[in-house]
Design a protein around this motif. Structure first.
Motif, PDB file in Angstrom:
ATOM      1  N   MET A 154       0.825  -1.208   0.000  1.00 52.45           N
ATOM      2  CA  MET A 154       0.000   0.000   0.000  1.00 52.45           C
ATOM      3  C   MET A 154       0.861   1.261   0.000  1.00 52.45           C
ATOM      4  N   LYS A 155       1.920   1.273   0.807  1.00 51.41           N
ATOM      5  CA  LYS A 155       2.789   2.457   0.825  1.00 51.41           C
ATOM      6  C   LYS A 155       3.488   2.629  -0.520  1.00 51.41           C
ATOM      7  N   TYR A 156       3.936   1.529  -1.101  1.00 52.80           N
ATOM      8  CA  TYR A 156       4.568   1.568  -2.423  1.00 52.80           C
ATOM      9  C   TYR A 156       3.585   2.123  -3.456  1.00 52.80           C
ATOM     10  N   PHE A 157       2.340   1.671  -3.385  1.00 58.17           N
ATOM     11  CA  PHE A 157       1.321   2.109  -4.340  1.00 58.17           C
ATOM     12  C   PHE A 157       0.994   3.589  -4.174  1.00 58.17           C
ATOM     13  N   LEU A 158       0.784   4.043  -2.930  1.00 58.69           N
ATOM     14  CA  LEU A 158       0.377   5.432  -2.708  1.00 58.69           C
ATOM     15  C   LEU A 158       1.472   6.418  -3.116  1.00 58.69           C
ATOM     16  N   ILE A 159       2.709   6.111  -2.748  1.00 59.13           N
ATOM     17  CA  ILE A 159       3.808   6.991  -3.155  1.00 59.13           C
ATOM     18  C   ILE A 159       3.986   6.944  -4.661  1.00 59.13           C
ATOM     19  N   GLY A 160       3.830   5.751  -5.245  1.00 59.30           N
ATOM     20  CA  GLY A 160       3.941   5.630  -6.691  1.00 59.30           C
ATOM     21  C   GLY A 160       2.860   6.392  -7.416  1.00 59.30           C
ATOM     22  N   ALA A 161       1.631   6.376  -6.890  1.00 59.35           N
ATOM     23  CA  ALA A 161       0.536   7.097  -7.536  1.00 59.35           C
ATOM     24  C   ALA A 161       0.834   8.592  -7.583  1.00 59.35           C
ATOM     25  N   LEU A 162       1.357   9.138  -6.485  1.00 59.41           N
ATOM     26  CA  LEU A 162       1.670  10.561  -6.444  1.00 59.41           C
ATOM     27  C   LEU A 162       2.819  10.920  -7.378  1.00 59.41           C
ATOM     28  N   LEU A 214      14.012   5.268  -8.096  1.00 61.31           N
ATOM     29  CA  LEU A 214      15.351   5.196  -7.493  1.00 61.31           C
ATOM     30  C   LEU A 214      15.296   4.998  -5.983  1.00 61.31           C
ATOM     31  N   ALA A 215      14.130   5.228  -5.385  1.00 62.66           N
ATOM     32  CA  ALA A 215      13.999   5.289  -3.921  1.00 62.66           C
ATOM     33  C   ALA A 215      14.885   6.390  -3.366  1.00 62.66           C
ATOM     34  N   ALA A 216      14.888   7.534  -4.042  1.00 57.87           N
ATOM     35  CA  ALA A 216      15.658   8.693  -3.615  1.00 57.87           C
ATOM     36  C   ALA A 216      14.723   9.712  -2.972  1.00 57.87           C
ATOM     37  N   PHE A 217      15.248  10.549  -2.109  1.00 58.26           N
ATOM     38  CA  PHE A 217      14.470  11.610  -1.474  1.00 58.26           C
ATOM     39  C   PHE A 217      13.846  12.500  -2.547  1.00 58.26           C
ATOM     40  N   PRO A 218      12.579  12.897  -2.403  1.00 54.71           N
ATOM     41  CA  PRO A 218      11.672  12.704  -1.259  1.00 54.71           C
ATOM     42  C   PRO A 218      10.705  11.533  -1.437  1.00 54.71           C
ATOM     43  N   ALA A 219      10.958  10.665  -2.408  1.00 56.99           N
ATOM     44  CA  ALA A 219      10.039   9.555  -2.708  1.00 56.99           C
ATOM     45  C   ALA A 219      10.633   8.232  -2.281  1.00 56.99           C
ATOM     46  N   HIS A 220      11.280   8.211  -1.126  1.00 56.40           N
ATOM     47  CA  HIS A 220      12.047   7.046  -0.676  1.00 56.40           C
ATOM     48  C   HIS A 220      11.352   6.225   0.392  1.00 56.40           C
ATOM     49  N   ALA A 221      10.265   6.735   0.984  1.00 58.36           N
ATOM     50  CA  ALA A 221       9.734   6.155   2.224  1.00 58.36           C
ATOM     51  C   ALA A 221       9.232   4.727   2.048  1.00 58.36           C
ATOM     52  N   TRP A 222       8.953   4.304   0.811  1.00 59.60           N
ATOM     53  CA  TRP A 222       8.453   2.947   0.589  1.00 59.60           C
ATOM     54  C   TRP A 222       9.538   1.882   0.719  1.00 59.60           C
ATOM     55  N   MET A 223      10.777   2.275   0.504  1.00 60.75           N
ATOM     56  CA  MET A 223      11.844   1.283   0.392  1.00 60.75           C
ATOM     57  C   MET A 223      12.052   0.444   1.650  1.00 60.75           C
TER      58      MET A 223
END
Length: 469
Positions: A154-162, A214-223
Motif C-alpha cells: 500500500m505504501k509503495y502504491f500510494l507513493i507511486g501514484a503521487l 530510485l527510492a531517492a528523497f523525497p520519494a524514498h519512504a516505501w523502500m
C-alpha cells in the motif's frame, strides 16, 4: 518497423504471457516450473541482447527506442539481476498456491525497467515507469495474508501514484514547451530558446517522478517497508532492478537539458539528502531487512553523484554503470543470504551465525563490506569511479560528502558483521530446503569476488559507451 531491434523485449513479453496461461492450469506442486520458464525467457533475452552489442549506436522505431552502449549494458545488468531474483523465488514461495503468476509479474516488471533504460521519448519513459510500477505493487504485497506485506504494498502504491502523476505532469509541460516527445527533437528545440520557468517545473516533476523508482528523497519512504514486508525475493528485485532503469533514464533525460538550467543543483541536493538520510536512518535499525532497505536508499544517493556530472565528465556514464553493477551484485548477495536463512529479520537472530552457518555468514559479511566499498571487493571500484568523476566534473564537495557518508555506513554494516562473528546465541539456524536458494547464493557470492578481480575489465568494456542522440 524493425521488430528485430526489440526481440529481447518480445521474448520477455511472450514468456510472461505463457506463464500466465500455463499457471492457470497446472497444479500447485508444479508451479515452480514457471520459474524455469521465466529463466528460459530471460536467457533468450540475454542472448539476443548480446547479439546487439557490436551494432552501431542508434535510435530505432522513429527515434523513440535507444540501442546504444548505455541501454544495452543496462539491459544486460537488468536481465542478469532479474535472473537472480527469479532463482531465489521457488523455495520461498513453495507453499503458495498461486505463485506461478508471480514469475509473470517479475517478467512484466523487468520489461518495464528495460523500457525506462531504453526510452528516447518521454511518453515511452512514462509507459516504462507505469509498467514496472503496476507489476511491482502486487509483488510487494504478494503475501496478502501478512499485514506487513500489505502495508508495504500500500505504501509503495500510494507513493507511486503521487510521483507517477508528477512524472506525467512534467512530461505534459515539457511537451507543451517544445511540441514533441522525442528526445532528439526536444534537445534541438530547447537549444533554440524556451520558457525557463516552465522548463524548470517540467524538469523538477520528471526528476521527482524518477526519484520514486530510485527510492531517492523525497520519494524514498516505501523502500524500508518493502525490504521488510515483501517476499524476500521480491524485495531483492525491488531494491535493485528499478534503480538501474531509473538511473539510466534520469541520466538520459538530464543530458538533453541546457547548461543554464539548474538541474545539476537539484540532482546534487537530492544526492546529498538521500545518502545522508539513508545512512542516518540505518544507524537506528535493529531489523536486518529494514536496515538493508535504508542502505538501499543511501546507495541511490551515491548513484545520483554520477548523474550530477553527466556532460561535465566524460566518464560519468561508465562510472554510473559500474557502480550500479557493483551495487546490484552486493545487494542481491545480501538478500540471497537473508532469503536462505528463511528471512531472519531481527539482528539478535544473527548472533553467532558465523559459527553455525559459516558460508552464509561469510557471503553476507562480504556483501556488506562491498556495499561500504572496502577493497578489493567490487563495491570499492564502483565508489572509486564515482569519486573520480565527481571531482573531475567540478563537484569535489559532493565527493567529500559521499566519503563522510561512507564512513557513517561502516558503523551499521559492521554492527551486523560483529553480531555474526562475536555474538552468542543458542538458537538453531533454519534454512530453506532444496537447492534453488543455496545454488543462487553461492553464484552471487562468487560474483562478489570475481567482480572485484574483474573490475578493470568491466571498466574497459564500459569506458567508451555514450548516449545515441
Amino acid at each position: 518497423m524493425p521488430v528485430g531491434d526489440v526481440l529481447p523485449e518480445v521474448s520477455l513479453l511472450l514468456g510472461a504471457v505463457s506463464i500466465v496461461l500455463l499457471a492457470s492450469f497446472i497444479r500447485q506442486h508444479q508451479q515452480h516450473w514457471m520459474a524455469v520458464l521465466a529463466l528460459l525467457a530471460v536467457a533468450i533475452a540475454v542472448g539476443l541482447t548480446f547479439a546487439q552489442w557490436n551494432e552501431a549506436p542508434r535510435l530505432t522505431f522513429s527515434g523513440v527506442w535507444a540501442l546504444d552502449g548505455v541501454a544495452i549494458s543496462a539491459k544486460l545488468l537488468i536481465l542478469l539481476a532479474g535472473a537472480v531474483a527469479i532463482a531465489l523465488s521457488p523455495a520461498w514461495l513453495w507453499t503458495d498456491r498461486r505463485h506461478g503468476e508471480y514469475y509473470a509479474l517479475l517478467l512484466f516488471a523487468l520489461l518495464g525497467v528495460i523500457m525506462m533504460a531504453s526510452a528516447s521519448d518521454s511518453m515511452e519513459l512514462v509507459v516504462g515507469v507505469l509498467l514496472s510500477s503496476v507489476a511491482g505493487y502486487p509483488l510487494a504485497a504478494f503475501h496478502r495474508a501478512w499485514t506487513p506485506s500489505l502495508e508495504a504494498g500500500m505504501k509503495y502504491f500510494l507513493i507511486g501514484a503521487l510521483t507517477n502523476t508528477l512524472l506525467v505532469v512534467g512530461v505534459v509541460v515539457l511537451f507543451g514547451l517544445v511540441g514533441t516527445t522525442g528526445y532528439t527533437e526536444t534537445a534541438e528545440r530547447l537549444a533554440e530558446g524556451r520558457d525557463s520557468l516552465a522548463l524548470i517545473v517540467a524538469t523538477a516533476c520528471i526528476v521527482l517522478g524518477l526519484a520514486f523508482k530510485l527510492a531517492a528523497f523525497p520519494a524514498h519512504a516505501w523502500m524500508p517497508d518493502v525490504a521488510q514486508g515483501s517476499p524476500l525475493p521480491a524485495a531483492a528485485f525491488l531494491t535493485v532492478i528499478p534503480k538501474i532503469g531509473a538511473a539510466v533514464a534520469l541520466a538520459r533525460f538530464v543530458s538533453l537539458l541546457p547548461a543554464d538550467i539548474a538541474w545539476r543543483a537539484i540532482v546534487a541536493f537530492l544526492s546529498v539528502v538521500t545518502m545522508t538520510l539513508g545512512n542516518l536512518a540505518a544507524l537506528r535499525q535493529s531489523d536486518v531487512r529494514r536496515l538493508l532497505g535504508w542502505s538501499s536508499v543511501s546507495q541511490s544517493g551515491y548513484a545520483l553523484m554520477a548523474i550530477v556530472v553527466v556532460g561535465a565528465s566524460e566518464r560519468a556514464l561508465p562510472a554510473l554503470l559500474v557502480f550500479l553493477a557493483s551495487y546490484a551484485i552486493a545487494n542481491l548477495a545480501a538478500f540471497a543470504a537473508v532469503t536462505h536463512l528463511r528471512g531472519r529479520t531481527a539482528l539478535v537472530d544473527y548472533h553467532g551465525l558465523a559459527g553455525k552457518a559459516p558460508t552464509v555468514a561469510a557471503i553476507l559479511i562480504t556483501a556488506l563490506l562491498s556495499l561500504v566499498g572496502i577493497p578489493p571487493l567490487v563495491g570499492f571500484f564502483g565508489k572509486l569511479l564515482l569519486f573520480e568523476v565527481s571531482i573531475a566534473g567540478g563537484y569535489a564537495w559532493l565527493a567529500f560528502v559521499a566519503a563522510v557518508n561512507t564512513v557513517i555506513s561502516l558503523f551499521y554494516y559492521l554492527r551486523v558483521a560483529a553480531a555474526m562473528m562475536f555474538g552468542a546465541s543458542d538458537s538453531v539456524v533454519h534454512v530453506l530446503p532444496g537447492q534453488w536458494t543455496r545454488t543462487t547464493l553461492m553464484i552471487v557470492g562468487l560474483l562478489l569476488i570475481i567482480g572485484g578481480l574483474g573490475a578493470e575489465t568491466l571498466m574497459i568494456l564500459t569506458d567508451s559507451i555514450r548516449f545515441a542522440l
